[in-house]
Design a protein around this motif. Sequence first.
Motif, short mmCIF file in Angstrom:
data_model
loop_
_atom_site.label_atom_id
_atom_site.label_comp_id
_atom_site.label_asym_id
_atom_site.label_seq_id
_atom_site.Cartn_x
_atom_site.Cartn_y
_atom_site.Cartn_z
N ILE A 221 43.13 34.12 40.50
CA ILE A 221 43.54 33.04 39.60
C ILE A 221 44.97 33.35 39.20
O ILE A 221 45.28 34.48 38.79
N VAL A 222 45.86 32.38 39.35
CA VAL A 222 47.29 32.62 39.21
C VAL A 222 47.84 31.88 38.00
O VAL A 222 47.57 30.69 37.80
N ASN A 265 35.47 36.77 39.21
CA ASN A 265 36.52 35.97 38.56
C ASN A 265 37.31 36.84 37.59
O ASN A 265 36.75 37.70 36.92
N CYS A 266 38.61 36.55 37.51
CA CYS A 266 39.47 37.18 36.49
C CYS A 266 40.31 36.06 35.87
O CYS A 266 41.33 35.65 36.44
N LEU A 267 39.87 35.56 34.72
CA LEU A 267 40.46 34.37 34.11
C LEU A 267 41.40 34.75 32.97
O LEU A 267 40.95 35.25 31.93
N PRO A 268 42.71 34.51 33.12
CA PRO A 268 43.63 34.80 32.01
C PRO A 268 43.54 33.72 30.93
O PRO A 268 43.37 32.53 31.23
N LEU A 269 43.65 34.16 29.67
CA LEU A 269 43.77 33.27 28.52
C LEU A 269 45.14 33.55 27.93
O LEU A 269 45.29 34.36 27.01
N PRO A 270 46.19 32.90 28.45
CA PRO A 270 47.57 33.32 28.16
C PRO A 270 47.95 33.26 26.69
O PRO A 270 48.73 34.11 26.22
N LEU A 275 41.98 38.56 29.14
CA LEU A 275 41.53 38.32 30.49
C LEU A 275 40.00 38.43 30.50
O LEU A 275 39.44 39.43 30.05
N VAL A 276 39.33 37.37 30.99
CA VAL A 276 37.88 37.38 31.15
C VAL A 276 37.58 37.81 32.58
O VAL A 276 38.06 37.19 33.54
N VAL A 277 36.80 38.86 32.75
CA VAL A 277 36.53 39.43 34.07
C VAL A 277 35.03 39.44 34.31
O VAL A 277 34.27 40.03 33.53
N VAL A 278 34.62 38.78 35.40
CA VAL A 278 33.20 38.59 35.70
C VAL A 278 32.80 39.48 36.87
O VAL A 278 33.37 39.38 37.96
N ASP A 279 31.80 40.32 36.67
CA ASP A 279 31.19 41.08 37.76
C ASP A 279 29.95 40.33 38.23
O ASP A 279 29.02 40.10 37.44
#
Length: 419
Positions: A221-222, A265-270, A275-279
């Motif tokens: 995710i960029v 998933n690695c979702l940034p919350l700028p 950063l939300v990181v899903v295993d």
Amino acid sequence: MSGPDGKTAQYARNMRLIGHCDQGGRSDGTQIMVADGFAYVAHIFSQGFSVLDVRDPTRPKTIRHIAAPANTWTLHLQQADGLLLVVHAQDQFRRADIRHEADYYKADTRDTGKSTATGQRDYSAGMAVYDLSDPADPRQIGFMAVNGIGLHRIWYVGGRWAYASAQLEGFSDFILITIDMADPTRPEIVGRFWLPGMNIAAGEVPDWPLERGRYSLHHPIVHDDIAYCGWRDGCLVIVDLADKSAPKLLAHRNWAPPFGGGTHNCLPLPDRDLLVVVDEAVLDNGEDGDKPIWLFDIRDKTNPVSISTLPKPSDRDYLAVGGHFGPHNIHENRPGSFVSSSLIFSTWQNGGLRIHDISDAYAPREVGAFVPHAPARHVDPRPDRPLVINTTDVFVDKAGLIYFTDFSGGGLHIAEFTG
């Protein structure tokens, strides 16, 4: 609440179901995109993707299915700027050496689909580009072929650049590629990034035990030229993309073992430097270890620090239900969709859809849930699969309607959060 009819729930909290669709009988679903009153649902077993009319979300209906080429997965897709980008890759579950899911996570993903007689692949590998001038009728206008297994998942939110995970010939597994979309009829790979040890053709030697797991990019995710990458058993990788032709490593954090890995998933919350990181849980009955959803502090992008995890569903013993229990996916805050830095929408496979409030990043709490009934029949053709739900992907539209798919055959559910 009773009946596997899509209209009721095993369990619901602060959520109300407003629509359901069996996707024209192709009721398995993976990634979903929703735009302009239409949903695009990728399939993992039904060989292609479907277009659904959701302009009336209480009565969604399937209007078109676009078949995949033979032996080809089109299980992930992206919609933006009037385009639909669809992955093409070898259908791994049609390989003779991958009869069970555990085999997939131990498999050698280097190219195994070439005919020994002709040297040609028996599947399509790359990325298809569709024009959505008529959103009900995607029209293919381009294709980017790759030499290898193909692409797994793309990140594209419009403009010139797309990013994807790709297994290319010579590499041990999926790596990061940057794609120039200046001419959508002829997308072009301009940059590549991999972890040291993955470039087998160049003589690199992995420093991780190959039999333990997959050092493999699921997808990036960029945001602001930084890619936040879930690298499966390599866990979190953060990459500087300021130079699209020469991506550079900023940080790599690996917690597997002792945790199970499988980062998805690695979702940034700028706005919050979070950063939300899903295993991702990938094996039945928790056999692949502890798979949390993590919150990281990323004020310093070179030094991400874990600060908490989201609480797991506790309304029943989901490990006893059978099948997969644990995180799979989250709503990724795409431009044009519902964007929140305090509400996280996640899929938990046999644990259904969950909503967490992370206003206090050190003490996340569950505030909503919807657990559908098991599907009435199997779509998954693999042997010995339990008939349980597998809530897989989630998309939340700008109005706050929540669309979620089911890997195992539960169809598309549309719900709203009432909390």
